[in-house]
Design a protein around this motif. Structure first.
Motif, mmCIF file in Angstrom:
data_model
loop_
_atom_site.group_PDB
_atom_site.id
_atom_site.type_symbol
_atom_site.label_atom_id
_atom_site.label_comp_id
_atom_site.label_asym_id
_atom_site.label_seq_id
_atom_site.Cartn_x
_atom_site.Cartn_y
_atom_site.Cartn_z
ATOM 1 N N ASP A 190 0.864 -1.176 0.000
ATOM 2 C CA ASP A 190 0.000 0.000 0.000
ATOM 3 C C ASP A 190 0.902 1.229 0.000
ATOM 4 O OD1 ASP A 190 -1.840 1.967 0.369
ATOM 5 O OD2 ASP A 190 -2.958 0.914 1.922
ATOM 6 N N VAL A 191 1.357 1.620 -1.198
ATOM 7 C CA VAL A 191 2.338 2.701 -1.318
ATOM 8 C C VAL A 191 1.783 4.005 -0.754
ATOM 9 C CG1 VAL A 191 3.763 4.021 -2.920
ATOM 10 C CG2 VAL A 191 3.367 1.599 -3.326
ATOM 11 N N SER A 204 10.357 6.974 10.307
ATOM 12 C CA SER A 204 11.330 6.777 9.226
ATOM 13 C C SER A 204 10.627 6.645 7.880
ATOM 14 C CB SER A 204 12.158 5.514 9.507
ATOM 15 O OG SER A 204 12.915 5.167 8.360
ATOM 16 N N GLY A 205 11.235 7.233 6.859
ATOM 17 C CA GLY A 205 10.694 7.106 5.506
ATOM 18 C C GLY A 205 11.242 5.912 4.758
ATOM 19 N N LEU A 206 12.033 5.070 5.434
ATOM 20 C CA LEU A 206 12.651 3.921 4.779
ATOM 21 C C LEU A 206 11.607 2.979 4.202
ATOM 22 C CD1 LEU A 206 15.161 2.180 4.134
ATOM 23 C CD2 LEU A 206 14.909 1.150 6.415
ATOM 24 N N TRP A 207 10.519 2.788 4.937
ATOM 25 C CA TRP A 207 9.518 1.801 4.498
ATOM 26 C C TRP A 207 8.728 2.302 3.300
ATOM 27 C CZ3 TRP A 207 11.384 -2.178 6.577
ATOM 28 C CH2 TRP A 207 11.992 -2.100 7.841
ATOM 29 N N LEU A 212 8.015 1.840 -2.498
ATOM 30 C CA LEU A 212 8.099 2.529 -3.779
ATOM 31 C C LEU A 212 8.883 1.733 -4.823
ATOM 32 C CD1 LEU A 212 7.058 5.286 -4.780
ATOM 33 C CD2 LEU A 212 9.302 6.234 -4.214
ATOM 34 N N LEU A 213 9.701 0.794 -4.375
ATOM 35 C CA LEU A 213 10.469 -0.028 -5.320
ATOM 36 C C LEU A 213 9.574 -0.808 -6.276
ATOM 37 C CD1 LEU A 213 13.270 -1.452 -2.987
ATOM 38 C CD2 LEU A 213 13.618 0.035 -4.966
ATOM 39 N N THR A 215 6.896 0.307 -7.743
ATOM 40 C CA THR A 215 6.259 1.136 -8.765
ATOM 41 C C THR A 215 7.214 2.110 -9.449
ATOM 42 O OG1 THR A 215 5.610 2.741 -7.069
ATOM 43 C CG2 THR A 215 4.013 1.029 -7.626
ATOM 44 N N ASP A 216 8.192 2.609 -8.728
ATOM 45 C CA ASP A 216 9.091 3.617 -9.290
ATOM 46 C C ASP A 216 10.486 3.401 -8.719
ATOM 47 O OD1 ASP A 216 10.422 5.850 -10.234
ATOM 48 O OD2 ASP A 216 8.740 7.214 -9.892
ATOM 49 N N ARG A 217 11.250 2.528 -9.359
ATOM 50 C CA ARG A 217 12.556 2.169 -8.821
ATOM 51 C C ARG A 217 13.520 3.348 -8.796
ATOM 52 N NH1 ARG A 217 13.147 -3.517 -12.207
ATOM 53 N NH2 ARG A 217 11.835 -4.804 -10.837
ATOM 54 N N LYS A 218 13.473 4.191 -9.801
ATOM 55 C CA LYS A 218 14.385 5.334 -9.867
ATOM 56 C C LYS A 218 14.119 6.298 -8.715
ATOM 57 C CE LYS A 218 16.831 4.393 -13.530
ATOM 58 N NZ LYS A 218 18.293 4.179 -13.432
ATOM 59 N N LYS A 219 12.859 6.585 -8.466
ATOM 60 C CA LYS A 219 12.514 7.480 -7.361
ATOM 61 C C LYS A 219 12.899 6.854 -6.026
ATOM 62 C CE LYS A 219 8.662 10.107 -5.399
ATOM 63 N NZ LYS A 219 7.208 10.417 -5.511
ATOM 64 N N ALA A 220 12.658 5.560 -5.896
ATOM 65 C CA ALA A 220 13.036 4.866 -4.662
ATOM 66 C C ALA A 220 14.543 4.924 -4.452
ATOM 67 C CB ALA A 220 12.558 3.418 -4.717
ATOM 68 N N ALA A 221 15.303 4.779 -5.511
ATOM 69 C CA ALA A 221 16.762 4.828 -5.399
ATOM 70 C C ALA A 221 17.235 6.195 -4.924
ATOM 71 C CB ALA A 221 17.394 4.473 -6.741
ATOM 72 N N ARG A 222 16.599 7.249 -5.428
ATOM 73 C CA ARG A 222 16.983 8.599 -5.000
ATOM 74 C C ARG A 222 16.708 8.805 -3.514
ATOM 75 N NH1 ARG A 222 14.520 9.917 -9.977
ATOM 76 N NH2 ARG A 222 12.628 10.620 -8.911
ATOM 77 N N ARG A 223 15.605 8.257 -3.044
ATOM 78 C CA ARG A 223 15.266 8.380 -1.627
ATOM 79 C C ARG A 223 16.201 7.528 -0.762
ATOM 80 N NH1 ARG A 223 10.622 10.243 0.382
ATOM 81 N NH2 ARG A 223 10.756 8.636 1.999
ATOM 82 N N LEU A 224 16.516 6.353 -1.253
ATOM 83 C CA LEU A 224 17.315 5.425 -0.452
ATOM 84 C C LEU A 224 18.709 5.978 -0.175
ATOM 85 C CD1 LEU A 224 17.499 2.659 0.905
ATOM 86 C CD2 LEU A 224 18.306 1.743 -1.286
ATOM 87 N N ASP A 225 19.222 6.746 -1.089
ATOM 88 C CA ASP A 225 20.559 7.313 -0.897
ATOM 89 C C ASP A 225 20.612 8.189 0.350
ATOM 90 O OD1 ASP A 225 23.185 7.429 -1.721
ATOM 91 O OD2 ASP A 225 22.885 9.278 -2.841
ATOM 92 N N ASP A 226 19.475 8.791 0.717
ATOM 93 C CA ASP A 226 19.409 9.640 1.906
ATOM 94 C C ASP A 226 19.019 8.866 3.162
ATOM 95 O OD1 ASP A 226 20.018 11.857 0.334
ATOM 96 O OD2 ASP A 226 17.899 12.212 -0.146
ATOM 97 N N GLU A 227 18.589 7.624 2.998
ATOM 98 C CA GLU A 227 18.068 6.855 4.133
ATOM 99 C C GLU A 227 18.885 5.604 4.432
ATOM 100 O OE1 GLU A 227 14.163 6.212 2.749
ATOM 101 O OE2 GLU A 227 13.453 8.225 3.234
#
Length: 596
Positions: A190-191, A204-207, A212-213, A215-227
């Protein structure tokens, strides 16, 4: 069956552990709180397996209905403010569906971070869990359903966490229940909920990133770099679970650096002793490992839990994979899409089916995907239609005749996919032209009727009909396109060739009076020996002064003079009739032929 067996073993482990440490007057309360209901667990497991469908009562539980007892129900429980959920009166509790629904009317944010796993870093085994639970009971620390569910999740026991939360309501329980489903990975996350949860203070925004992985892997990757630091603070087993879902998705998205950074949080020993981490390492080794890495990855094709990611990795790196593996994965993904009603699951499945499984999603499978109820959303329909257009275009341009015919057949069957798409008219026009080239008059007509560029295709069809001596088809085309001079010319030539005077009469007013048209008509008249072209056309053809046309007209005139002379009837005198009949009789007499 494996999950049910594992649950039973865990129940026995808790029972034996509690018997060994239970003393004093609190023993009965603890046994009541920890002894699971066999029937309830059986039903819950059957629901998870899809054998039963859970009911969702619209009303609250009656006040006199029993509820699950927990250690916090004992007389020595902490004050109510320490356990706000359990302090609610029984009548305020209600049954909630097992499958988390966004429509449940409850606040998203809770009083504390539901995903705070800082108290569970020591948990790595079942024995650790038992020891933690005994310690919590002895110190009267938080031992609520939510706390125990967090302990289960930290060990990767997501199904057990959901069962522990059965019947528990409130923002914290809802958040943990959704997290258990996210980590289980058996249904789309449930994104939207995790996005709202990430906006809560101190959460935490990690979950949300992990959800998000799908539906949008690129966006998730950008977020993961900060988390990435949030990831490092997770308990060991939960960190392995998260890495097992993140690394394959990041590698597929081309985020090799982030995938490597994720795996850098584990030691070589931890990787070697974990099958899921070992697979992640094999994925990263594919970038530099050559034949050794390829062979290792191919071994994972025989393991069902890794087959899809292993196949995708091999294909991404340019290695060929047996079609049986592709079809096996495609069948699994197709069923997942068919059973899913969630847009995120459909999007992820289509990504695998149409992109990763190269060459498997042909016309047939693509049309089956288009017919599924789960793919009727505009986004899914557009993606399938785009893939279908690509297949058809490639098939029509192929030099292989069978590829051409397969594409034409698919266009006729899958016309609904091309509705309101600009590529549709282009494909129909190309298919009609290719059908004309192949001499397939009926197919050419079928495609021509679906395109806006109908007259050009009609001229091509008329040319085909003329070349194949299909006079009737040409007559129909000429009737349907009365303003086309090119079609009228071919129809008039066909009328002269076949002796169809009525068609010639109807076509004559539509003819362009140029040299090529009129000279071609008298030449066809000479070639067919029908001599049915009107004299006015002969006269008009003779008026052109260009030398090539003058030469052609003179040849036709010579042939016409001889042809009409041969057609003049001969007059016989009465004296010649008897002699002529004798000659005819002799020619028919077998004896005279033998003597001759």
């Amino acid at each position: 069956m494996n999950r049910a067996f594992r649950i039973s073993l865990l129940a026995l482990a808790f029972a034996s552990g509690d018997l060994a440490f239970a003393e004093g007057t609190g023993k009965q309360e603890r046994d009541l709180g920890e002894l699971p209901s066999s029937l309830d667990r059986f039903v819950q497991n059957a629901i998870d397996e899809g054998l039963l469908t859970p009911a969702t009562p619209d009303k609250e539980e009656p006040a006199n209905e029993p509820r699950k007892l927990t250690p916090s129900d004992a007389p020595s429980q902490p004050p109510a403010e320490a356990q706000p959920e359990l302090a609610q009166p029984v009548s305020a509790r209600r049954i909630v569906p097992l499958r988390p629904k966004q429509a449940v009317a409850e606040a998203v944010c809770s009083d504390r971070d539901p995903y705070d796993f800082s108290a569970y870093h020591t948990l790595r085994t079942y024995d650790d869990l038992l020891a933690w639970r005994r310690s919590a009971e002895a110190s009267q620390a938080d031992n609520s359903d939510a706390a125990l569910a967090r302990a289960f999740i930290s060990l990767g026991l997501n199904e057990e966490a959901r069962l522990q939360l059965d019947g528990v309501v409130g923002p914290e329980a809802s958040a943990l229940r959704r997290l258990a489903y996210l980590m289980e990975g058996r249904s789309a996350p449930d994104v939207g909920y995790f996005r709202e949860q990430a906006a809560c203070p101190g959460v935490s925004g990690l979950w949300y990133t992990i959800a998000l992985l799908s539906t949008d892997r690129k966006k998730a990757a950008r977020r993961l770099d900060d988390e990435i630091n949030e990831f490092r603070r997770l308990p060991m087993q939960l960190r392995i679970e998260v890495a097992a879902s993140m690394v394959p998705a990041l590698d597929a998205a081309g985020e090799r650096l982030l995938a490597s950074k994720t795996m850098a949080n584990f030691t070589e020993t931890e990787i070697a002793t974990s099958t899921r981490l070992s697979f992640n390492k094999a994925l990263l080794d594919m970038h530099t490992g050559g034949a050794v890495a390829e062979a290792r990855m191919r071994n994972y094709l025989s393991e069902e839990q890794f087959r899809e990611d292993a196949l995708s990795s091999l294909l991404r790196h340019g290695y060929d994979v047996d079609r049986e593996y592709k079809e096996d994965v495609a069948g699994t993904v197709f069923e997942d899409i068919r059973k899913s009603g969630e847009a995120t699951a459909v999007a992820s499945g289509l990504d695998t089916m149409l992109n990763d499984l190269e060459g498997v999603a042909g016309y047939g499978l693509t049309l089956q995907l288009a017919d599924l109820p789960a793919t009727q959303t505009p986004r899914a329909h557009d993606r399938i239609a785009t893939h279908f257009v690509s297949l058809a275009r490639e098939g029509l341009e192929s030099p292989d005749l069978l590829d051409n015919l397969e594409a034409m057949d698919a266009l006729l069957v899958g016309s609904s996919l091309l509705e309101n798409r600009p590529e549709g008219d282009q494909l129909y026009a190309r298919a009609a032209a290719r059908a004309v080239e192949l001499g397939l008059q009926n197919l050419a007509g079928a495609f021509a009727s679906r395109t806006d560029n109908a007259e050009e295709l009609a001229r091509a069809r008329a040319s085909l009909a003329f070349r194949t001596l299909d006079h009737e088809a040409l007559r129909v085309i000429a009737k349907n396109y009365p303003d086309s001079e090119g079609i009228a010319r071919l129809a008039a030539l066909s009328a002269v060739r076949t002796g169809d005077k009525a068609l010639l009469v109807s076509m004559e007013p539509r003819l362009k009076r140029d040299a090529e048209t009129l000279v071609s008509l008298i030449e066809m008249d000479a070639a067919s020996r029908h001599w049915m072209v009107p004299e006015r056309i002969y006269a008009a053809a003779g008026e052109f002064e260009e030398a090539p046309y003058q030469a052609r007209v003179r040849r036709v005139a010579a042939l016409r003079e001889k042809g009409t002379a041969r057609q003049m009837p001969r007059n016989y005198s009465m004296a010649e009739i008897g002699t002529a009949l004798d000659r005819i009789g002799q020619s028919l007499d077998p004896k005279s032929r033998e003597a001759f």
